[in-house]
Design a protein around this motif. Structure first.
Motif, mmCIF file in Angstrom:
data_model
loop_
_atom_site.group_PDB
_atom_site.id
_atom_site.type_symbol
_atom_site.label_atom_id
_atom_site.label_comp_id
_atom_site.label_asym_id
_atom_site.label_seq_id
_atom_site.Cartn_x
_atom_site.Cartn_y
_atom_site.Cartn_z
ATOM 1 N N PRO A 82 40.731 54.116 34.858
ATOM 2 C CA PRO A 82 41.247 53.554 36.113
ATOM 3 C C PRO A 82 40.186 52.856 36.956
ATOM 4 O O PRO A 82 40.514 52.048 37.823
ATOM 5 C CB PRO A 82 41.816 54.781 36.839
ATOM 6 C CG PRO A 82 41.199 55.961 36.175
ATOM 7 C CD PRO A 82 40.955 55.560 34.762
ATOM 8 N N ASP A 83 38.916 53.147 36.703
ATOM 9 C CA ASP A 83 37.850 52.467 37.439
ATOM 10 C C ASP A 83 37.535 51.084 36.860
ATOM 11 O O ASP A 83 36.840 50.290 37.499
ATOM 12 C CB ASP A 83 36.559 53.289 37.403
ATOM 13 C CG ASP A 83 36.644 54.533 38.282
ATOM 14 O OD1 ASP A 83 37.496 54.556 39.173
ATOM 15 O OD2 ASP A 83 35.855 55.472 38.057
ATOM 16 N N LEU A 84 38.038 50.804 35.645
ATOM 17 C CA LEU A 84 37.607 49.599 34.952
ATOM 18 C C LEU A 84 38.066 48.313 35.631
ATOM 19 O O LEU A 84 37.262 47.407 35.866
ATOM 20 C CB LEU A 84 38.097 49.620 33.506
ATOM 21 C CG LEU A 84 37.758 48.380 32.672
ATOM 22 C CD1 LEU A 84 36.242 48.188 32.570
ATOM 23 C CD2 LEU A 84 38.382 48.470 31.286
ATOM 24 N N ALA A 85 39.353 48.208 35.941
ATOM 25 C CA ALA A 85 39.862 46.961 36.526
ATOM 26 C C ALA A 85 39.169 46.628 37.845
ATOM 27 O O ALA A 85 38.709 45.487 38.028
ATOM 28 C CB ALA A 85 41.381 47.039 36.711
ATOM 29 N N PRO A 86 39.026 47.577 38.785
ATOM 30 C CA PRO A 86 38.292 47.255 40.013
ATOM 31 C C PRO A 86 36.834 46.885 39.754
ATOM 32 O O PRO A 86 36.280 46.016 40.437
ATOM 33 C CB PRO A 86 38.398 48.538 40.846
ATOM 34 C CG PRO A 86 39.590 49.251 40.312
ATOM 35 C CD PRO A 86 39.630 48.925 38.856
ATOM 36 N N ALA A 87 36.214 47.540 38.765
ATOM 37 C CA ALA A 87 34.808 47.234 38.472
ATOM 38 C C ALA A 87 34.654 45.820 37.929
ATOM 39 O O ALA A 87 33.753 45.074 38.338
ATOM 40 C CB ALA A 87 34.247 48.246 37.474
ATOM 41 N N LEU A 88 35.540 45.426 37.012
ATOM 42 C CA LEU A 88 35.477 44.063 36.468
ATOM 43 C C LEU A 88 35.740 43.030 37.558
ATOM 44 O O LEU A 88 35.070 41.990 37.610
ATOM 45 C CB LEU A 88 36.490 43.903 35.335
ATOM 46 C CG LEU A 88 36.236 44.698 34.049
ATOM 47 C CD1 LEU A 88 37.385 44.510 33.075
ATOM 48 C CD2 LEU A 88 34.918 44.302 33.396
ATOM 49 N N ALA A 89 36.713 43.318 38.417
ATOM 50 C CA ALA A 89 37.021 42.383 39.509
ATOM 51 C C ALA A 89 35.845 42.261 40.466
ATOM 52 O O ALA A 89 35.548 41.167 40.966
ATOM 53 C CB ALA A 89 38.272 42.839 40.248
ATOM 54 N N ALA A 90 35.150 43.363 40.731
ATOM 55 C CA ALA A 90 33.992 43.325 41.625
ATOM 56 C C ALA A 90 32.879 42.468 41.029
ATOM 57 O O ALA A 90 32.210 41.703 41.738
ATOM 58 C CB ALA A 90 33.488 44.737 41.890
ATOM 59 N N ILE A 91 32.670 42.589 39.718
ATOM 60 C CA ILE A 91 31.660 41.760 39.053
ATOM 61 C C ILE A 91 32.037 40.289 39.140
ATOM 62 O O ILE A 91 31.205 39.424 39.413
ATOM 63 C CB ILE A 91 31.495 42.188 37.578
ATOM 64 C CG1 ILE A 91 30.944 43.605 37.492
ATOM 65 C CG2 ILE A 91 30.563 41.228 36.838
ATOM 66 C CD1 ILE A 91 30.999 44.195 36.098
ATOM 67 N N LEU A 92 33.321 40.003 38.934
ATOM 68 C CA LEU A 92 33.791 38.618 39.013
ATOM 69 C C LEU A 92 33.581 38.051 40.414
ATOM 70 O O LEU A 92 33.099 36.921 40.582
ATOM 71 C CB LEU A 92 35.262 38.552 38.613
ATOM 72 C CG LEU A 92 35.921 37.174 38.668
ATOM 73 C CD1 LEU A 92 35.182 36.172 37.794
ATOM 74 C CD2 LEU A 92 37.394 37.283 38.257
ATOM 75 N N ARG A 93 33.914 38.831 41.417
ATOM 76 C CA ARG A 93 33.743 38.356 42.796
ATOM 77 C C ARG A 93 32.281 38.119 43.148
ATOM 78 O O ARG A 93 31.975 37.295 44.015
ATOM 79 C CB ARG A 93 34.361 39.364 43.775
ATOM 80 C CG ARG A 93 35.885 39.376 43.772
ATOM 81 C CD ARG A 93 36.423 40.159 44.957
ATOM 82 N NE ARG A 93 36.077 41.571 44.864
ATOM 83 C CZ ARG A 93 36.838 42.495 44.288
ATOM 84 N NH1 ARG A 93 37.995 42.154 43.743
ATOM 85 N NH2 ARG A 93 36.453 43.757 44.272
ATOM 86 N N ALA A 94 31.380 38.825 42.462
ATOM 87 C CA ALA A 94 29.953 38.694 42.758
ATOM 88 C C ALA A 94 29.303 37.520 42.036
ATOM 89 O O ALA A 94 28.140 37.193 42.309
ATOM 90 C CB ALA A 94 29.223 39.989 42.383
ATOM 91 N N ARG A 95 30.018 36.875 41.133
ATOM 92 C CA ARG A 95 29.458 35.719 40.429
ATOM 93 C C ARG A 95 29.244 34.566 41.416
ATOM 94 O O ARG A 95 29.899 34.504 42.457
ATOM 95 C CB ARG A 95 30.397 35.267 39.298
ATOM 96 C CG ARG A 95 30.613 36.276 38.178
ATOM 97 C CD ARG A 95 29.351 36.617 37.432
ATOM 98 N NE ARG A 95 28.720 35.442 36.852
ATOM 99 C CZ ARG A 95 27.522 35.451 36.249
ATOM 100 N NH1 ARG A 95 26.820 36.572 36.175
ATOM 101 N NH2 ARG A 95 27.025 34.344 35.743
ATOM 102 N N PRO A 96 28.331 33.628 41.108
ATOM 103 C CA PRO A 96 28.072 32.505 42.020
ATOM 104 C C PRO A 96 29.349 31.736 42.358
ATOM 105 O O PRO A 96 30.164 31.445 41.475
ATOM 106 C CB PRO A 96 27.096 31.636 41.222
ATOM 107 C CG PRO A 96 26.402 32.600 40.305
ATOM 108 C CD PRO A 96 27.437 33.616 39.936
ATOM 109 N N ALA A 97 29.515 31.416 43.613
ATOM 110 C CA ALA A 97 30.747 30.765 44.080
ATOM 111 C C ALA A 97 30.971 29.406 43.428
ATOM 112 O O ALA A 97 32.112 28.956 43.286
ATOM 113 C CB ALA A 97 30.718 30.623 45.598
ATOM 114 N N THR A 98 29.883 28.732 43.034
ATOM 115 C CA THR A 98 30.007 27.395 42.450
ATOM 116 C C THR A 98 30.244 27.435 40.940
ATOM 117 O O THR A 98 30.444 26.388 40.326
ATOM 118 C CB THR A 98 28.729 26.585 42.725
ATOM 119 O OG1 THR A 98 27.591 27.307 42.207
ATOM 120 C CG2 THR A 98 28.548 26.363 44.229
#
Length: 215
Positions: A82-98
């Motif tokens: 259950p921690d996986l989806a939020p963790a992956l989304a957090a990594i995605l959000r932290a990627r460079p905006a450009t």
């Protein structure tokens, strides 16, 4: 484009909150022990010869504890942490905006592939259970959909799109999930030969290049 390696961390907690971290670590340990117990029993006895009571006993917990973590036997076998989806989304959000969304998703899933490679035996049992028992597919699709929804919302936020009405966020996420799933199945078919992270990166590169015809 950035090629910085990413990993799949546990969800962060406030610094110094050792009690919370310990409880979360115990939960993850119990979750994994239950899934490994279920997968091992199914590999040994077959899907229909295994019950949730037997899985709980094999993991050293009560059946009530099992249902605190999973909704059914099928969920035990193919559910995702259950921690996986939020963790992956957090990594995605932290990627460079450009960074283009598909490149960002590539980096997220290459990091996820690295985590899978470090837990290869469980994944091998999981994939074998699904191959041997197609009736597990609905539970597997449901598990994947949880990750898809989280990542779709993250892509929509990055691109300023509506995850409910715009096609692009869900399209790019589902293409990415299918890419990883294809690599996993091909990797399993070859006896898990080669680097899963390298294979995942190469598959995403092919998708981003428009899937040109092979020479």
């Amino acid at each position: 484009m950035s090629t910085r390696r990413v990993s799949v961390p546990v969800q962060p907690h406030a610094a110094g909150d050792d009690g919370v971290r310990l409880r979360e670590r115990k939960k993850r340990t119990t979750w994994r022990a239950l899934q490994m117990a279920g997968l091992s029993l199914v590999a040994e006895r077959g899907l229909h010869a295994v019950t949730t009571e037997q899985i709980a006993a094999e993991a050293g917990v009560s059946q009530r504890t099992l249902f605190n973590y999973f909704t059914s036997k099928e969920d035990v076998l193919v559910g995702t942490d259950p921690d996986l989806a939020p963790a992956l989304a957090a990594i995605l959000r932290a990627r460079p905006a450009t960074e283009p969304p598909l490149e960002s998703l590539k980096q997220v899933f290459v990091g996820y592939a690295e985590a899978i490679a470090q837990d290869q035996h469980r994944w091998q049992l999981r994939m074998q259970a699904v191959d041997d028992n197609p009736e597990l597919l609905p539970a597997l699709v449901g598990s994947s959909a949880v990750i898809g929804r989280e990542l779709t919302r993250a892509v929509a936020a990055r691109t300023g799109m509506d995850p409910e009405t715009d096609t692009y966020p869900s399209l790019v996420v589902n293409v990415s999930l299918t890419t990883l799933r294809t690599v996993l199945h091909k990797h399993a078919a070859t006896g898990f030969a080669g680097s899963l992270t390298a294979l995942t990166a190469a598959a995403f590169d092919a998708v981003m290049a428009g899937l040109p015809s092979p020479d």
